[in-house]
Design a protein around this motif. Structure first.
Motif, PDB file in Angstrom:
ATOM      1  N   SER A  91     -35.040  -9.154  -4.807  1.00  6.65           N
ATOM      2  CA  SER A  91     -34.801 -10.339  -3.971  1.00  6.65           C
ATOM      3  C   SER A  91     -33.331 -10.740  -4.059  1.00  6.65           C
ATOM      4  CB  SER A  91     -35.663 -11.508  -4.460  1.00  6.65           C
ATOM      5  OG  SER A  91     -35.235 -12.719  -3.853  1.00  6.65           O
ATOM      6  N   PRO A  92     -32.761 -11.255  -2.962  1.00 12.20           N
ATOM      7  CA  PRO A  92     -31.384 -11.749  -3.029  1.00 12.20           C
ATOM      8  C   PRO A  92     -31.270 -13.123  -3.672  1.00 12.20           C
ATOM      9  CG  PRO A  92     -32.261 -12.051  -0.808  1.00 12.20           C
ATOM     10  CD  PRO A  92     -33.312 -11.312  -1.583  1.00 12.20           C
ATOM     11  N   VAL A  93     -32.397 -13.769  -3.962  1.00 10.87           N
ATOM     12  CA  VAL A  93     -32.360 -15.121  -4.550  1.00 10.87           C
ATOM     13  C   VAL A  93     -31.701 -15.059  -5.935  1.00 10.87           C
ATOM     14  CG1 VAL A  93     -33.812 -16.984  -5.458  1.00 10.87           C
ATOM     15  CG2 VAL A  93     -34.324 -15.950  -3.231  1.00 10.87           C
ATOM     16  N   GLY A  94     -30.781 -15.995  -6.190  1.00 10.60           N
ATOM     17  CA  GLY A  94     -29.966 -15.921  -7.396  1.00 10.60           C
ATOM     18  C   GLY A  94     -30.528 -16.633  -8.606  1.00 10.60           C
ATOM     19  N   LEU A  95     -31.551 -17.480  -8.428  1.00 14.03           N
ATOM     20  CA  LEU A  95     -32.076 -18.278  -9.545  1.00 14.03           C
ATOM     21  C   LEU A  95     -33.448 -17.766  -9.973  1.00 14.03           C
ATOM     22  CD1 LEU A  95     -32.022 -20.789 -11.426  1.00 14.03           C
ATOM     23  CD2 LEU A  95     -33.029 -22.102  -9.523  1.00 14.03           C
ATOM     24  N   VAL A  96     -33.571 -17.450 -11.270  1.00 20.77           N
ATOM     25  CA  VAL A  96     -34.858 -17.048 -11.833  1.00 20.77           C
ATOM     26  C   VAL A  96     -35.303 -18.130 -12.810  1.00 20.77           C
ATOM     27  CG1 VAL A  96     -36.138 -15.309 -13.130  1.00 20.77           C
ATOM     28  CG2 VAL A  96     -34.268 -14.606 -11.612  1.00 20.77           C
ATOM     29  N   VAL A  97     -36.450 -18.735 -12.551  1.00 21.26           N
ATOM     30  CA  VAL A  97     -37.015 -19.750 -13.430  1.00 21.26           C
ATOM     31  C   VAL A  97     -38.036 -19.073 -14.339  1.00 21.26           C
ATOM     32  CG1 VAL A  97     -38.306 -21.915 -13.566  1.00 21.26           C
ATOM     33  CG2 VAL A  97     -36.697 -21.526 -11.666  1.00 21.26           C
ATOM     34  N   THR A 118     -29.009 -11.724 -16.134  1.00 18.84           N
ATOM     35  CA  THR A 118     -27.659 -12.283 -15.943  1.00 18.84           C
ATOM     36  C   THR A 118     -26.650 -11.169 -15.668  1.00 18.84           C
ATOM     37  OG1 THR A 118     -27.351 -12.354 -18.345  1.00 18.84           O
ATOM     38  CG2 THR A 118     -28.069 -14.387 -17.268  1.00 18.84           C
ATOM     39  N   ALA A 119     -26.839 -10.007 -16.285  1.00 22.52           N
ATOM     40  CA  ALA A 119     -25.944  -8.877 -15.991  1.00 22.52           C
ATOM     41  C   ALA A 119     -26.064  -8.458 -14.532  1.00 22.52           C
ATOM     42  CB  ALA A 119     -26.261  -7.692 -16.910  1.00 22.52           C
ATOM     43  N   GLY A 120     -27.237  -8.676 -13.967  1.00 22.00           N
ATOM     44  CA  GLY A 120     -27.466  -8.353 -12.560  1.00 22.00           C
ATOM     45  C   GLY A 120     -27.071  -9.467 -11.617  1.00 22.00           C
ATOM     46  N   GLY A 121     -26.456 -10.517 -12.135  1.00 20.76           N
ATOM     47  CA  GLY A 121     -25.939 -11.579 -11.285  1.00 20.76           C
ATOM     48  C   GLY A 121     -26.880 -12.756 -11.064  1.00 20.76           C
ATOM     49  N   LYS A 122     -28.031 -12.764 -11.752  1.00 18.54           N
ATOM     50  CA  LYS A 122     -28.967 -13.882 -11.597  1.00 18.54           C
ATOM     51  C   LYS A 122     -28.583 -15.024 -12.545  1.00 18.54           C
ATOM     52  CE  LYS A 122     -31.908 -11.464  -8.965  1.00 18.54           C
ATOM     53  NZ  LYS A 122     -31.958 -11.638  -7.509  1.00 18.54           N
ATOM     54  N   ARG A 123     -28.933 -16.238 -12.150  1.00 14.09           N
ATOM     55  CA  ARG A 123     -28.925 -17.378 -13.062  1.00 14.09           C
ATOM     56  C   ARG A 123     -30.344 -17.563 -13.588  1.00 14.09           C
ATOM     57  NH1 ARG A 123     -28.509 -21.791 -10.182  1.00 14.09           N
ATOM     58  NH2 ARG A 123     -28.686 -20.701  -8.193  1.00 14.09           N
ATOM     59  N   VAL A 124     -30.448 -18.042 -14.820  1.00 14.77           N
ATOM     60  CA  VAL A 124     -31.767 -18.214 -15.435  1.00 14.77           C
ATOM     61  C   VAL A 124     -31.952 -19.669 -15.845  1.00 14.77           C
ATOM     62  CG1 VAL A 124     -33.225 -17.611 -17.417  1.00 14.77           C
ATOM     63  CG2 VAL A 124     -31.890 -15.831 -16.260  1.00 14.77           C
ATOM     64  N   GLU A 125     -33.089 -20.220 -15.484  1.00 14.99           N
ATOM     65  CA  GLU A 125     -33.430 -21.580 -15.881  1.00 14.99           C
ATOM     66  C   GLU A 125     -34.747 -21.525 -16.635  1.00 14.99           C
ATOM     67  OE1 GLU A 125     -32.150 -24.870 -13.112  1.00 14.99           O
ATOM     68  OE2 GLU A 125     -34.329 -24.993 -12.864  1.00 14.99           O
ATOM     69  N   PHE A 126     -34.716 -21.931 -17.902  1.00 14.65           N
ATOM     70  CA  PHE A 126     -35.952 -22.015 -18.679  1.00 14.65           C
ATOM     71  C   PHE A 126     -36.590 -23.373 -18.483  1.00 14.65           C
ATOM     72  CE2 PHE A 126     -34.095 -18.563 -21.205  1.00 14.65           C
ATOM     73  CZ  PHE A 126     -35.214 -17.784 -21.422  1.00 14.65           C
ATOM     74  N   GLU A 127     -37.900 -23.391 -18.381  1.00 13.78           N
ATOM     75  CA  GLU A 127     -38.663 -24.631 -18.459  1.00 13.78           C
ATOM     76  C   GLU A 127     -39.456 -24.574 -19.760  1.00 13.78           C
ATOM     77  OE1 GLU A 127     -40.856 -24.717 -14.739  1.00 13.78           O
ATOM     78  OE2 GLU A 127     -39.242 -25.895 -13.825  1.00 13.78           O
TER      79      GLU A 127
END
Ligand code: SF4
Length: 248
Positions: A91-97, A118-127
């Motif tokens: 997916s092109p979406v940049g945020l992974v929750v 993150t190496a692949g350019g995604k941002r990560v948000e933990f809940e």
């Protein structure tokens, strides 16, 4: 009733073969948004991990841990880090929750996942519920934590849900927002006590509710007092937009 038993690790040199207990992944096939907190409204992918270390009676994801109501053989699968990274990369979406349940129960196996994302350019948000201090390896660029300590009024004893050392670790990380579910003015008073006692900032308040009507009503009850305390306020966009449909 909880199922926080250890998951057998299967280490590989880069961790890509490690497997996580996953409840569900969504946002690739049917696009969606982050529905809550600082990234509310941002396009997002979700990796929901199975298992929790708390048993909140008001939990809306009991299918991740309450095996008196749900069958773990149907509700959780083991998926490798490599599989999850490939899924997100499609997916092109940049945020992974990364949510749960309580995701940090499996944080050893999350380190290679977060590194690869993150190496692949995604941002990560933990809940996270804020009861487990995050591993230093997770404190990386592109990683944020939405920490949601649970109050007595959410149906869990604060003696279990408020863990000062873990909260301190999130505070000093500089990567956390503290998001509380609230439904009454008494909840706001308790949030203020906890924020003062543990130096929690920024504080976000989210109205309790699993229907648009409940969210709207609680929003109107709390809004003035949240604003007066100079806190942040978030809605639950997925409830308003998608009627709390699972997988949205
Ligand atoms: S901490 Fe979250 S996932 Fe765990 S029981 Fe409470 S509400 Fe549910």
């Amino acid at each position: 009733m909880t199922a926080s038993e250890p998951v057998t690790d299967e280490p590989t040199a880069d961790g890509s073969g490690s497997r996580l207990m996953v409840s569900e992944c969504f946002g690739v096939e049917v696009p969606t948004f982050q529905g809550e907190g600082p990234s509310c409204g941002h396009p997002a992918l979700f990796i929901r991990l199975s298992r929790c270390n708390l048993t909140c009676t008001k939990c809306d994801t009991k299918y991740t841990w309450d095996w008196s109501q749900f069958d773990p053989r149907k509700e959780s699968t083991k998926r490798s880090v490599a599989d999850l990274v490939a899924w997100a990369a499609s997916s092109p979406v940049g945020l992974v929750v990364i949510t749960g349940g309580e995701p940090l129960i499996q944080q050893t196996r999350l380190v290679p996942l977060v590194r690869a994302l993150t190496a692949g350019g995604k941002r990560v948000e933990f809940e996270t519920n804020g009861t487990i201090a995050p591993a230093p390896e997770l404190m990386a660029d592109g990683v944020r934590f939405n920490v949601s300590p649970k109050l007595d009024s959410f149906g869990v004893k604060e003696a279990k849900s408020i863990v000062p050392d873990a909260l301190e670790a999130f505070v000093v990380s500089g990567r956390a927002a503290f998001k509380f579910v609230a439904s009454t003015m008494a909840d706001l008073d308790r949030i203020a006590e906890l924020a003062d006692a543990h130096r929690l900032a920024p504080v976000w308040v989210m109205p309790e509710g699993t229907t648009p009507e409940a969210i709207t009503a609680t929003t109107q009850v709390l809004a003035d007092s949240v604003a007066a305390r100079h806190w942040h306020f978030t809605t639950r966009l997925h409830v308003l937009a998608f009627a709390d449909t699972r997988g949205r």
